[in-house]
Design a protein around this motif. Structure first.
Motif, PDB file in Angstrom:
ATOM      1  N   MET A   9       0.820  -1.210   0.032  1.00 58.20           N
ATOM      2  CA  MET A   9       0.087   0.069  -0.011  1.00 58.20           C
ATOM      3  C   MET A   9       0.825   1.191  -0.020  1.00 58.20           C
ATOM      4  O   MET A   9       1.998   1.197   0.638  1.00 58.20           O
ATOM      5  CB  MET A   9      -0.929   0.006   1.302  1.00 58.20           C
ATOM      6  N   ALA A  10       0.442   2.486  -0.791  1.00 62.83           N
ATOM      7  CA  ALA A  10       1.120   3.404  -0.657  1.00 62.83           C
ATOM      8  C   ALA A  10       0.015   4.726  -0.514  1.00 62.83           C
ATOM      9  O   ALA A  10      -0.861   4.492  -0.814  1.00 62.83           O
ATOM     10  CB  ALA A  10       1.903   3.675  -1.863  1.00 62.83           C
ATOM     11  N   VAL A  11       0.789   5.763   0.180  1.00 60.01           N
ATOM     12  CA  VAL A  11      -0.047   6.998   0.486  1.00 60.01           C
ATOM     13  C   VAL A  11       0.721   8.182  -0.046  1.00 60.01           C
ATOM     14  O   VAL A  11       1.881   8.290   0.026  1.00 60.01           O
ATOM     15  CB  VAL A  11      -0.114   7.229   1.776  1.00 60.01           C
ATOM     16  N   LEU A  12      -0.153   9.174  -0.597  1.00 57.56           N
ATOM     17  CA  LEU A  12       0.335  10.376  -1.146  1.00 57.56           C
ATOM     18  C   LEU A  12       0.085  11.607   0.122  1.00 57.56           C
ATOM     19  O   LEU A  12      -1.074  11.661   0.456  1.00 57.56           O
ATOM     20  CB  LEU A  12      -0.253  10.767  -2.382  1.00 57.56           C
ATOM     21  N   VAL A  13       1.106  11.900   0.684  1.00 60.92           N
ATOM     22  CA  VAL A  13       0.891  13.118   1.699  1.00 60.92           C
ATOM     23  C   VAL A  13       1.235  14.444   0.911  1.00 60.92           C
ATOM     24  O   VAL A  13       2.185  14.740   0.426  1.00 60.92           O
ATOM     25  CB  VAL A  13       1.643  13.072   2.867  1.00 60.92           C
ATOM     26  N   THR A  14       0.127  15.290   1.138  1.00 62.64           N
ATOM     27  CA  THR A  14       0.530  16.803   0.474  1.00 62.64           C
ATOM     28  C   THR A  14       0.837  17.541   1.415  1.00 62.64           C
ATOM     29  O   THR A  14       0.818  17.111   2.858  1.00 62.64           O
ATOM     30  CB  THR A  14      -0.670  17.294  -0.348  1.00 62.64           C
ATOM     31  N   ASP A  15       1.162  18.781   1.297  1.00 63.17           N
ATOM     32  CA  ASP A  15       1.699  19.835   2.215  1.00 63.17           C
ATOM     33  C   ASP A  15       2.916  19.117   3.026  1.00 63.17           C
ATOM     34  O   ASP A  15       2.910  19.402   4.184  1.00 63.17           O
ATOM     35  CB  ASP A  15       0.498  20.364   3.220  1.00 63.17           C
ATOM     36  N   ALA A  16       3.754  18.759   2.324  1.00 58.86           N
ATOM     37  CA  ALA A  16       4.908  17.999   3.032  1.00 58.86           C
ATOM     38  C   ALA A  16       5.958  19.015   3.804  1.00 58.86           C
ATOM     39  O   ALA A  16       6.667  18.534   4.697  1.00 58.86           O
ATOM     40  CB  ALA A  16       5.861  17.284   2.098  1.00 58.86           C
ATOM     41  N   HIS A  17       5.638  20.316   3.487  1.00 57.27           N
ATOM     42  CA  HIS A  17       6.458  21.337   4.347  1.00 57.27           C
ATOM     43  C   HIS A  17       5.853  21.588   5.634  1.00 57.27           C
ATOM     44  O   HIS A  17       6.786  21.978   6.491  1.00 57.27           O
ATOM     45  CB  HIS A  17       6.502  22.871   3.522  1.00 57.27           C
ATOM     46  N   PHE A  18       4.906  20.982   6.270  1.00 62.35           N
ATOM     47  CA  PHE A  18       4.548  21.193   7.253  1.00 62.35           C
ATOM     48  C   PHE A  18       5.113  20.118   8.421  1.00 62.35           C
ATOM     49  O   PHE A  18       5.370  18.755   8.038  1.00 62.35           O
ATOM     50  CB  PHE A  18       2.926  21.272   7.589  1.00 62.35           C
ATOM     51  N   LYS A  19       5.466  20.379   9.668  1.00 62.68           N
ATOM     52  CA  LYS A  19       5.965  19.259  10.682  1.00 62.68           C
ATOM     53  C   LYS A  19       4.888  18.255  10.773  1.00 62.68           C
ATOM     54  O   LYS A  19       5.579  16.880  10.938  1.00 62.68           O
ATOM     55  CB  LYS A  19       6.137  19.871  11.832  1.00 62.68           C
ATOM     56  N   GLN A  20       3.670  18.297  10.607  1.00 58.11           N
ATOM     57  CA  GLN A  20       2.629  17.158  10.677  1.00 58.11           C
ATOM     58  C   GLN A  20       3.146  16.201   9.649  1.00 58.11           C
ATOM     59  O   GLN A  20       2.658  15.157   9.892  1.00 58.11           O
ATOM     60  CB  GLN A  20       1.297  17.699  10.686  1.00 58.11           C
ATOM     61  N   ALA A  21       3.102  16.689   8.539  1.00 57.02           N
ATOM     62  CA  ALA A  21       3.576  15.691   7.506  1.00 57.02           C
ATOM     63  C   ALA A  21       4.775  14.719   7.494  1.00 57.02           C
ATOM     64  O   ALA A  21       4.563  13.633   7.368  1.00 57.02           O
ATOM     65  CB  ALA A  21       3.771  16.444   6.241  1.00 57.02           C
TER      66      ALA A  21
END
Length: 67
Positions: free
Chosen positions: A2-14
């Motif tokens: 399984m793979a996930v695409l995470v947007t807004d990777a510039h935030f610490k939460q990412a």
């Protein structure tokens, strides 16, 4: 796998999300407008992509659809 695409990777939460998913064996691809997003340097980052800025809504959406 399984793979996930995470947007807004510039935030610490990412980075927290990438670590959590990666520890569970889930592939993590990250997207940010900056090429220096902290999560891009995580050992759990499978792939990273530099996107157009979010202010360019049409360009950002087109970028995501192309992925």
């Amino acid at each position: 796998m399984m793979a996930v695409l995470v947007t807004d990777a510039h935030f610490k939460q990412a980075l927290v999300v990438a670590r959590s998913l990666g520890r569970r064996g889930i592939g993590v691809d990250l997207v940010a407008a900056s090429r220096y997003a902290p999560s891009f340097f995580s050992k759990y980052c499978r792939r990273h992509y530099q996107s157009p800025p979010r202010q360019d809504k049409e360009g950002f959406i087109a970028f995501l659809l192309d992925l």
